[in-house]
Scaffold this active site. Structure first.
Site, PDB file in Angstrom:
ATOM      1  N   HIS A  64       0.684  -1.300  -0.086  1.00 15.97           N
ATOM      2  CA  HIS A  64       0.021  -0.093   0.049  1.00 15.97           C
ATOM      3  C   HIS A  64       0.852   1.184   0.068  1.00 15.97           C
ATOM      4  CE1 HIS A  64      -2.824  -2.753   2.648  1.00 15.97           C
ATOM      5  NE2 HIS A  64      -3.023  -2.931   1.092  1.00 15.97           N
ATOM      6  N   LYS A  73       6.936   6.111   7.501  1.00 12.99           N
ATOM      7  CA  LYS A  73       6.442   4.997   8.494  1.00 12.99           C
ATOM      8  C   LYS A  73       7.663   4.632   9.158  1.00 12.99           C
ATOM      9  CE  LYS A  73       2.385   3.585   5.840  1.00 12.99           C
ATOM     10  NZ  LYS A  73       1.819   2.487   5.107  1.00 12.99           N
ATOM     11  N   TYR A 133       2.668   1.267  13.816  1.00 19.68           N
ATOM     12  CA  TYR A 133       3.500   2.372  13.068  1.00 19.68           C
ATOM     13  C   TYR A 133       3.148   3.490  13.110  1.00 19.68           C
ATOM     14  CZ  TYR A 133      -0.364   0.755   9.687  1.00 19.68           C
ATOM     15  OH  TYR A 133      -1.412   0.497   9.367  1.00 19.68           O
ATOM     16  N   ASP A 171      -6.693  -6.661  -1.398  1.00 19.73           N
ATOM     17  CA  ASP A 171      -5.363  -6.952  -1.971  1.00 19.73           C
ATOM     18  C   ASP A 171      -5.268  -7.941  -3.063  1.00 19.73           C
ATOM     19  OD1 ASP A 171      -4.326  -4.824  -0.361  1.00 19.73           O
ATOM     20  OD2 ASP A 171      -3.500  -6.186   1.321  1.00 19.73           O
TER      21      ASP A 171
END
Length: 179
Positions: A64, A73, A133, A171
């Site tokens: 992603h 991130k 994250y 996905d």
């Protein structure tokens, strides 16, 4: 002395980060982020959002990215173990289309810094994993993009874990119906 060891990967700006852990018979203490230490290492992002997920073995999330509002991130595993991947999408980068993969685990307490301009995904290796994250841009669902986890141009060498990977419908369908 800083509280972290910043390990530069083969892709500029992507770091594996090992925190300094203070432990004894009672348990342990560690810093998971220190603005001063990160700035000294060249990571000057202003994190604005923290996220956490829990997944079972074989769950593969990703790849992603955000199109117009990319996110840097700082990721880590608080329970279990994952194989984490960052794919360079920066068209002007010498490492465009290349990836870095690293095993992150609660036991090792290591972290992975992924700058803006990368696709991100992970595969759960343990029975369960909790994944956290920090992001330096807010998540915007309408801005999300994706790349198939098995894109042959990228050629990610995902670990064989003895079971079929578990993907979300989103996905599974990335790239379906395209040339």
């Amino acid at each position: 002395m800083g509280q972290f060891n910043f390990i530069q990967t083969d892709i500029a700006g992507v770091f594996i980060i090992e925190p300094r852990v203070f432990g004894d018979e009672r348990g342990y203490f560690m810093e998971t982020y220190n603005k001063s230490d990160f700035h000294k290492a060249g990571i000057t992002n202003d994190f604005v959002q923290d996220n956490q997920s829990k997944s079972r073995k074989g769950v593969l999330r990703g790849l992603h990215f955000q199109k117009q509002f990319p996110q840097a991130k700082l990721v880590r595993v608080t329970r279990g173990e994952v194989y984490d991947v960052a794919v360079d999408l920066r068209k002007d980068s010498p490492s465009y289309g290349k990836y870095v993969g690293v095993v992150l685990s609660a036991e090792k307490k290591n972290m992975f810094f992924i700058p803006r301009g990368f696709a991100h995904g992970f595969l759960v290796l343990s029975d369960e994993a909790e994944f956290t994250y920090k992001c330096d841009e807010f998540y915007r669902p309408e801005d999300e993009g994706g790349i198939r986890w098995d894109d042959p141009k990228i050629g990610i060498s995902w670990p064989n874990i003895g079971i079929e990977y578990r993907l979300s419908d989103k996905d599974k369908n990335i790239g379906v119906g395209r040339d």
